[in-house]
Design a protein around this motif. Structure first.
Motif, PDB file in Angstrom:
ATOM      1  N   GLY A  16      59.024 -21.033 -40.016  1.00  0.00           N
ATOM      2  CA  GLY A  16      59.423 -21.766 -39.399  1.00  0.00           C
ATOM      3  C   GLY A  16      59.334 -21.891 -37.986  1.00  0.00           C
ATOM      4  N   ALA A  17      60.257 -20.980 -37.183  1.00  0.00           N
ATOM      5  CA  ALA A  17      59.490 -20.724 -36.058  1.00  0.00           C
ATOM      6  C   ALA A  17      58.248 -20.307 -35.178  1.00  0.00           C
ATOM      7  CB  ALA A  17      61.146 -19.627 -35.256  1.00  0.00           C
ATOM      8  N   TYR A  18      57.629 -19.417 -35.959  1.00  0.00           N
ATOM      9  CA  TYR A  18      56.371 -19.254 -35.591  1.00  0.00           C
ATOM     10  C   TYR A  18      55.436 -20.673 -36.073  1.00  0.00           C
ATOM     11  CZ  TYR A  18      57.925 -14.663 -36.694  1.00  0.00           C
ATOM     12  OH  TYR A  18      59.229 -13.637 -36.634  1.00  0.00           O
ATOM     13  N   ALA A  19      55.493 -21.560 -36.699  1.00  0.00           N
ATOM     14  CA  ALA A  19      54.762 -22.014 -37.329  1.00  0.00           C
ATOM     15  C   ALA A  19      55.270 -23.507 -36.249  1.00  0.00           C
ATOM     16  CB  ALA A  19      55.338 -23.033 -38.694  1.00  0.00           C
ATOM     17  N   ALA A  20      56.600 -23.434 -35.909  1.00  0.00           N
ATOM     18  CA  ALA A  20      56.622 -24.603 -35.069  1.00  0.00           C
ATOM     19  C   ALA A  20      55.931 -24.111 -33.057  1.00  0.00           C
ATOM     20  CB  ALA A  20      58.544 -24.617 -34.648  1.00  0.00           C
ATOM     21  N   VAL A  21      56.814 -22.948 -32.968  1.00  0.00           N
ATOM     22  CA  VAL A  21      55.497 -23.100 -31.830  1.00  0.00           C
ATOM     23  C   VAL A  21      54.016 -23.133 -31.648  1.00  0.00           C
ATOM     24  CG1 VAL A  21      54.527 -20.847 -30.685  1.00  0.00           C
ATOM     25  CG2 VAL A  21      57.351 -21.227 -30.717  1.00  0.00           C
ATOM     26  N   GLN A  22      53.416 -22.760 -32.941  1.00  0.00           N
ATOM     27  CA  GLN A  22      52.183 -23.330 -33.196  1.00  0.00           C
ATOM     28  C   GLN A  22      51.743 -24.464 -32.771  1.00  0.00           C
ATOM     29  OE1 GLN A  22      50.935 -20.475 -32.532  1.00  0.00           O
ATOM     30  NE2 GLN A  22      49.341 -20.825 -34.171  1.00  0.00           N
ATOM     31  N   LEU A  23      52.718 -25.469 -33.836  1.00  0.00           N
ATOM     32  CA  LEU A  23      52.824 -27.049 -33.331  1.00  0.00           C
ATOM     33  C   LEU A  23      52.709 -27.833 -32.166  1.00  0.00           C
ATOM     34  CD1 LEU A  23      54.197 -28.163 -37.063  1.00  0.00           C
ATOM     35  CD2 LEU A  23      51.837 -28.415 -36.690  1.00  0.00           C
ATOM     36  N   VAL A  24      53.583 -26.534 -31.540  1.00  0.00           N
ATOM     37  CA  VAL A  24      54.054 -27.467 -30.513  1.00  0.00           C
ATOM     38  C   VAL A  24      52.880 -26.647 -29.420  1.00  0.00           C
ATOM     39  CG1 VAL A  24      55.641 -26.944 -28.360  1.00  0.00           C
ATOM     40  CG2 VAL A  24      56.769 -27.374 -30.266  1.00  0.00           C
ATOM     41  N   VAL A  25      51.907 -25.895 -29.764  1.00  0.00           N
ATOM     42  CA  VAL A  25      51.129 -25.180 -28.204  1.00  0.00           C
ATOM     43  C   VAL A  25      50.005 -25.371 -28.733  1.00  0.00           C
ATOM     44  CG1 VAL A  25      50.578 -22.861 -27.124  1.00  0.00           C
ATOM     45  CG2 VAL A  25      52.578 -23.110 -27.906  1.00  0.00           C
ATOM     46  N   LEU A  26      49.310 -25.816 -29.836  1.00  0.00           N
ATOM     47  CA  LEU A  26      48.126 -26.478 -30.388  1.00  0.00           C
ATOM     48  C   LEU A  26      48.915 -27.618 -30.156  1.00  0.00           C
ATOM     49  CD1 LEU A  26      47.179 -23.375 -32.607  1.00  0.00           C
ATOM     50  CD2 LEU A  26      46.399 -23.565 -30.141  1.00  0.00           C
ATOM     51  N   GLY A  27      49.475 -27.652 -30.728  1.00  0.00           N
ATOM     52  CA  GLY A  27      49.233 -29.791 -30.468  1.00  0.00           C
ATOM     53  C   GLY A  27      49.117 -30.350 -29.317  1.00  0.00           C
ATOM     54  N   GLY A  28      49.969 -29.936 -28.643  1.00  0.00           N
ATOM     55  CA  GLY A  28      50.032 -30.434 -27.188  1.00  0.00           C
ATOM     56  C   GLY A  28      48.769 -30.257 -26.857  1.00  0.00           C
ATOM     57  N   GLY A  29      47.805 -28.972 -26.739  1.00  0.00           N
ATOM     58  CA  GLY A  29      47.104 -28.796 -26.099  1.00  0.00           C
ATOM     59  C   GLY A  29      45.233 -30.113 -26.468  1.00  0.00           C
ATOM     60  N   ALA A  30      45.444 -30.371 -27.848  1.00  0.00           N
ATOM     61  CA  ALA A  30      44.972 -30.904 -28.468  1.00  0.00           C
ATOM     62  C   ALA A  30      45.222 -32.658 -28.174  1.00  0.00           C
ATOM     63  CB  ALA A  30      44.938 -31.480 -30.065  1.00  0.00           C
ATOM     64  N   ALA A  31      46.475 -32.647 -27.767  1.00  0.00           N
ATOM     65  CA  ALA A  31      46.922 -34.183 -27.327  1.00  0.00           C
ATOM     66  C   ALA A  31      46.841 -34.288 -25.669  1.00  0.00           C
ATOM     67  CB  ALA A  31      48.254 -34.421 -27.150  1.00  0.00           C
ATOM     68  N   THR A  32      46.732 -33.101 -25.018  1.00  0.00           N
ATOM     69  CA  THR A  32      45.786 -33.329 -23.401  1.00  0.00           C
ATOM     70  C   THR A  32      44.435 -33.264 -23.501  1.00  0.00           C
ATOM     71  OG1 THR A  32      47.840 -31.362 -23.308  1.00  0.00           O
ATOM     72  CG2 THR A  32      45.590 -31.348 -21.429  1.00  0.00           C
ATOM     73  N   PHE A  33      43.812 -32.678 -24.526  1.00  0.00           N
ATOM     74  CA  PHE A  33      42.508 -32.728 -23.977  1.00  0.00           C
ATOM     75  C   PHE A  33      41.731 -34.155 -24.987  1.00  0.00           C
ATOM     76  CE2 PHE A  33      42.003 -27.804 -24.689  1.00  0.00           C
ATOM     77  CZ  PHE A  33      40.755 -28.227 -23.053  1.00  0.00           C
ATOM     78  N   ALA A  34      42.859 -34.943 -25.989  1.00  0.00           N
ATOM     79  CA  ALA A  34      42.515 -36.426 -26.147  1.00  0.00           C
ATOM     80  C   ALA A  34      42.925 -37.090 -24.994  1.00  0.00           C
ATOM     81  CB  ALA A  34      43.771 -36.514 -27.792  1.00  0.00           C
ATOM     82  N   ALA A  35      44.239 -36.929 -24.189  1.00  0.00           N
ATOM     83  CA  ALA A  35      44.269 -37.402 -23.113  1.00  0.00           C
ATOM     84  C   ALA A  35      43.169 -37.944 -22.353  1.00  0.00           C
ATOM     85  CB  ALA A  35      45.341 -37.726 -22.338  1.00  0.00           C
ATOM     86  N   LEU A  36      41.604 -36.286 -21.929  1.00  0.00           N
ATOM     87  CA  LEU A  36      41.015 -35.949 -21.271  1.00  0.00           C
ATOM     88  C   LEU A  36      40.050 -36.900 -21.458  1.00  0.00           C
ATOM     89  CD1 LEU A  36      41.715 -32.048 -20.378  1.00  0.00           C
ATOM     90  CD2 LEU A  36      42.173 -33.845 -18.469  1.00  0.00           C
ATOM     91  N   ALA A  37      39.929 -36.867 -23.238  1.00  0.00           N
ATOM     92  CA  ALA A  37      38.372 -37.223 -23.271  1.00  0.00           C
ATOM     93  C   ALA A  37      38.784 -38.832 -23.426  1.00  0.00           C
ATOM     94  CB  ALA A  37      38.476 -36.999 -24.759  1.00  0.00           C
ATOM     95  N   ALA A  38      39.980 -39.428 -23.567  1.00  0.00           N
ATOM     96  CA  ALA A  38      40.283 -40.472 -23.194  1.00  0.00           C
ATOM     97  C   ALA A  38      40.065 -41.793 -21.851  1.00  0.00           C
ATOM     98  CB  ALA A  38      41.355 -41.188 -23.496  1.00  0.00           C
ATOM     99  N   GLN A  39      40.120 -40.653 -20.898  1.00  0.00           N
ATOM    100  CA  GLN A  39      39.311 -40.973 -19.535  1.00  0.00           C
ATOM    101  C   GLN A  39      38.049 -41.620 -18.799  1.00  0.00           C
ATOM    102  OE1 GLN A  39      40.667 -37.503 -16.980  1.00  0.00           O
ATOM    103  NE2 GLN A  39      42.832 -38.270 -16.352  1.00  0.00           N
ATOM    104  N   LYS A  40      38.116 -42.749 -18.304  1.00  0.00           N
ATOM    105  CA  LYS A  40      36.999 -42.952 -18.141  1.00  0.00           C
ATOM    106  C   LYS A  40      36.612 -42.528 -16.621  1.00  0.00           C
ATOM    107  CE  LYS A  40      36.698 -46.576 -21.080  1.00  0.00           C
ATOM    108  NZ  LYS A  40      35.952 -45.972 -21.991  1.00  0.00           N
TER     109      LYS A  40
END
Length: 101
Positions: free
Chosen positions: A76-100
Motif C-alpha cells: 500500500g505505501a508503494y502504491a500511494a507513492v506511485q499515485l501521488v507522484v505520477l498522479g500529481g505529474g499527470a495533473a500538472t500536465f493537464a493544467a499545462l495542456a489547458a492553458q491558452k
C-alpha cells in the motif's frame, strides 16, 4: 518468505520516488523544449499543449497500472507513492495542456 525490514521498505519507497521523479522531470524537459521551439515557429499552431496532453495520459496510465499492481501485491505505501507522484505529474500536465497560448 520473509517480510522486508523497515529499512528495506523505506529504501524501496525512496527508489520508486526517485524513478518517478526522473520520469516526470524527463517529460517536463521535453515539454519545455517544445514550448521554447513553439516560440520560434511563428504562423504554426503550438505543439506544446498537445504534447502536455499526451504526457498527461502517459503519467495517468502509469499511475493506475503501477499503483494497482503494487496494491494487488499488498504494498500500500508503494502504491500511494506511485499515485501521488505520477498522479500529481499527470495533473500538472493537464493544467499545462489547458492553458491558452
Amino acid at each position: 518468505m520473509t517480510r522486508p525490514t523497515t529499512g528495506q521498505r523505506v529504501a524501496a519507497v525512496v527508489l520508486l520516488l526517485l524513478a518517478d521523479l526522473l520520469v516526470v522531470g524527463y517529460l517536463l524537459w521535453g515539454y519545455l523544449w517544445t514550448g521554447w521551439l513553439d516560440g520560434w515557429n511563428e504562423g504554426h499552431p503550438p505543439e506544446a499543449p498537445g504534447l502536455a496532453r499526451e504526457f498527461m495520459w502517459y503519467l495517468a496510465g502509469g499511475a493506475v497500472v503501477t499503483a494497482g499492481a503494487l496494491a494487488a501485491f499488498g504494498r500500500g505505501a508503494y502504491a500511494a507513492v506511485q499515485l501521488v507522484v505520477l498522479g500529481g505529474g499527470a495533473a500538472t500536465f493537464a493544467a499545462l495542456a489547458a492553458q491558452k497560448p
